[in-house]
Design a protein around this motif. Structure first.
Motif, mmCIF file in Angstrom:
data_model
loop_
_atom_site.group_PDB
_atom_site.id
_atom_site.type_symbol
_atom_site.label_atom_id
_atom_site.label_comp_id
_atom_site.label_asym_id
_atom_site.label_seq_id
_atom_site.Cartn_x
_atom_site.Cartn_y
_atom_site.Cartn_z
ATOM 1 N N UNK A 45 -19.965 44.810 52.808
ATOM 2 C CA UNK A 45 -20.842 44.990 53.969
ATOM 3 C C UNK A 45 -21.185 46.463 54.190
ATOM 4 N N UNK A 46 -20.171 47.327 54.073
ATOM 5 C CA UNK A 46 -20.404 48.765 54.287
ATOM 6 C C UNK A 46 -21.384 49.299 53.246
ATOM 7 N N UNK A 47 -21.169 48.924 51.984
ATOM 8 C CA UNK A 47 -22.075 49.376 50.922
ATOM 9 C C UNK A 47 -23.459 48.756 51.065
ATOM 10 N N UNK A 48 -23.522 47.588 51.711
ATOM 11 C CA UNK A 48 -24.827 46.945 51.943
ATOM 12 C C UNK A 48 -25.582 47.542 53.114
ATOM 13 N N UNK A 49 -24.925 48.488 53.828
ATOM 14 C CA UNK A 49 -25.619 49.199 54.910
ATOM 15 C C UNK A 49 -25.433 48.585 56.292
ATOM 16 N N UNK A 50 -24.349 47.832 56.484
ATOM 17 C CA UNK A 50 -24.160 47.167 57.782
ATOM 18 C C UNK A 50 -24.016 48.166 58.933
ATOM 19 N N UNK A 51 -23.513 49.371 58.639
ATOM 20 C CA UNK A 51 -23.303 50.349 59.703
ATOM 21 C C UNK A 51 -24.619 50.877 60.285
ATOM 22 N N UNK A 52 -25.707 50.567 59.623
ATOM 23 C CA UNK A 52 -27.023 50.957 60.162
ATOM 24 C C UNK A 52 -27.504 49.951 61.205
ATOM 25 N N UNK A 53 -26.754 48.864 61.328
ATOM 26 C CA UNK A 53 -27.156 47.801 62.263
ATOM 27 C C UNK A 53 -26.012 47.471 63.248
ATOM 28 N N UNK A 54 -25.405 48.545 63.781
ATOM 29 C CA UNK A 54 -24.262 48.371 64.684
ATOM 30 C C UNK A 54 -24.611 47.526 65.906
ATOM 31 N N UNK A 55 -25.782 47.751 66.475
ATOM 32 C CA UNK A 55 -26.188 47.000 67.682
ATOM 33 C C UNK A 55 -26.298 45.507 67.391
ATOM 34 N N UNK A 56 -26.831 45.188 66.218
ATOM 35 C CA UNK A 56 -26.954 43.776 65.818
ATOM 36 C C UNK A 56 -25.569 43.139 65.693
ATOM 37 N N UNK A 57 -24.624 43.885 65.089
ATOM 38 C CA UNK A 57 -23.267 43.364 64.897
ATOM 39 C C UNK A 57 -22.595 43.123 66.247
ATOM 40 N N UNK A 58 -22.745 44.076 67.173
ATOM 41 C CA UNK A 58 -22.172 43.934 68.525
ATOM 42 C C UNK A 58 -22.740 42.692 69.203
ATOM 43 N N UNK A 59 -24.060 42.544 69.135
ATOM 44 C CA UNK A 59 -24.734 41.417 69.780
ATOM 45 C C UNK A 59 -24.313 40.082 69.146
ATOM 46 N N UNK A 60 -24.255 40.047 67.807
ATOM 47 C CA UNK A 60 -23.884 38.819 67.092
ATOM 48 C C UNK A 60 -22.442 38.430 67.388
ATOM 49 N N UNK A 61 -21.549 39.417 67.431
ATOM 50 C CA UNK A 61 -20.141 39.164 67.716
ATOM 51 C C UNK A 61 -19.970 38.653 69.155
ATOM 52 N N UNK A 62 -20.733 39.246 70.068
ATOM 53 C CA UNK A 62 -20.691 38.814 71.471
ATOM 54 C C UNK A 62 -21.189 37.386 71.620
ATOM 55 N N UNK A 63 -22.244 37.069 70.874
ATOM 56 C CA UNK A 63 -22.787 35.705 70.892
ATOM 57 C C UNK A 63 -21.759 34.710 70.367
ATOM 58 N N UNK A 64 -21.073 35.096 69.286
ATOM 59 C CA UNK A 64 -20.040 34.228 68.689
ATOM 60 C C UNK A 64 -18.933 33.941 69.702
ATOM 61 N N UNK A 65 -18.515 34.965 70.446
ATOM 62 C CA UNK A 65 -17.465 34.788 71.458
ATOM 63 C C UNK A 65 -17.952 33.906 72.601
ATOM 64 N N UNK A 66 -19.204 34.132 73.027
ATOM 65 C CA UNK A 66 -19.778 33.333 74.116
ATOM 66 C C UNK A 66 -19.886 31.866 73.738
ATOM 67 N N UNK A 67 -20.336 31.613 72.505
ATOM 68 C CA UNK A 67 -20.466 30.233 72.026
ATOM 69 C C UNK A 67 -19.100 29.554 71.917
ATOM 70 N N UNK A 68 -18.119 30.308 71.448
ATOM 71 C CA UNK A 68 -16.763 29.752 71.296
ATOM 72 C C UNK A 68 -16.160 29.396 72.653
ATOM 73 N N UNK A 69 -16.436 30.251 73.649
ATOM 74 C CA UNK A 69 -15.916 30.002 74.993
ATOM 75 C C UNK A 69 -16.512 28.715 75.579
#
Length: 245
Positions: A45-69
């Protein structure tokens, strides 16, 4: 020090609630191929450039937690109704004649769950389980209405049962007596079925006649109201004839 700066994003990626669809979104944004349950490493993921999309990761992770709840909340509601049963009592010590006992626990759970489901439907994370939540919301609405009609039917049936057990009333009000007999038969069949299987959610299953319990009680209550009206009119004529009555 460099790696420390990556840690918030690493933590979001390590969210245990992240599912295939969430990683597919992140991989897709990074321009990488992803298939369900594909093995991959943080380095990929790091080599694929995921760190350029930190906001997307935060939002996606938050969505995952919300859906799980929300999923956990729905699972608790479903679990709560799995084994909940009506309290069925023997009526006047007569063999095979039953009435409902206390409904306090059922009413409390109904009210609590209906509020929870309404709140869930207003959540931004509802999309993945919206259909199931709406289905349970409708199911509990029907259950609530059914129990309300059931309680009304029980109250009126218990009142009229004593009255129409008298031969004098049967002779004076033959049409109403026949109506009550039909309701009485329906009531006893429903309560015998309930005594055999008191699980609350199973009461939503159609009767042998094919109609729902709600329809049966609605018809019974209409009949009982008509009977009570005729009975009141009959008693009024007696009062007029015998003022002290």
């Amino acid at each position: 020090s460099d790696f420390k700066g990556l840690m918030p994003t690493v933590m979001d990626l390590g969210n245990p609630n992240m599912a295939n669809r969430h990683f597919a979104k992140i991989f897709g944004t990074c321009g990488m191929t992803y298939f369900d349950d594909m093995p991959f490493t943080l380095r990929n993921l790091v080599e694929g450039g995921v760190m350029a999309f930190k906001d997307l990761v935060v939002d996606t992770s938050g969505t995952a937690s919300g859906e799980a709840q929300l999923k956990d909340s729905l699972a608790k509601i479903v679990k709560g109704w799995e084994d909940l049963a009506f309290i069925v009592l023997n009526h006047r010590d007569q063999h095979g004649l039953f009435i409902l006992g206390s409904l306090e626990e059922i009413f409390m759970l109904l009210e609590d769950n209906q509020v929870t489901l309404m709140t869930m439907l207003g959540s931004r994370y509802i999309a993945t389980i919206q259909e199931e939540v709406e289905e349970w919301s409708k199911k509990l609405a029907v259950l609530s209405e059914t129990i309300d009609e059931w309680v009304a039917c029980q109250r009126n049936w218990m009142y009229l049962e004593n009255i129409f057990g008298a031969e004098d009333i049967q002779k004076q009000l033959p049409a109403e007596s026949q109506k009550f007999l039909i309701v009485d038969r329906s009531w006893k069949q429903i309560m015998t079925r309930t005594n055999g299987n008191p699980r609350v959610t199973d009461c939503l299953e159609p009767l042998e006649s094919g109609i729902s319990l709600l329809e049966a009680f609605t018809m019974n209550n209409e009949a009982l109201e008509s009977i009570q009206k005729s009975l009141e009119e009959y008693l009024e004529t007696k009062r007029m004839a015998f003022p002290r009555f």
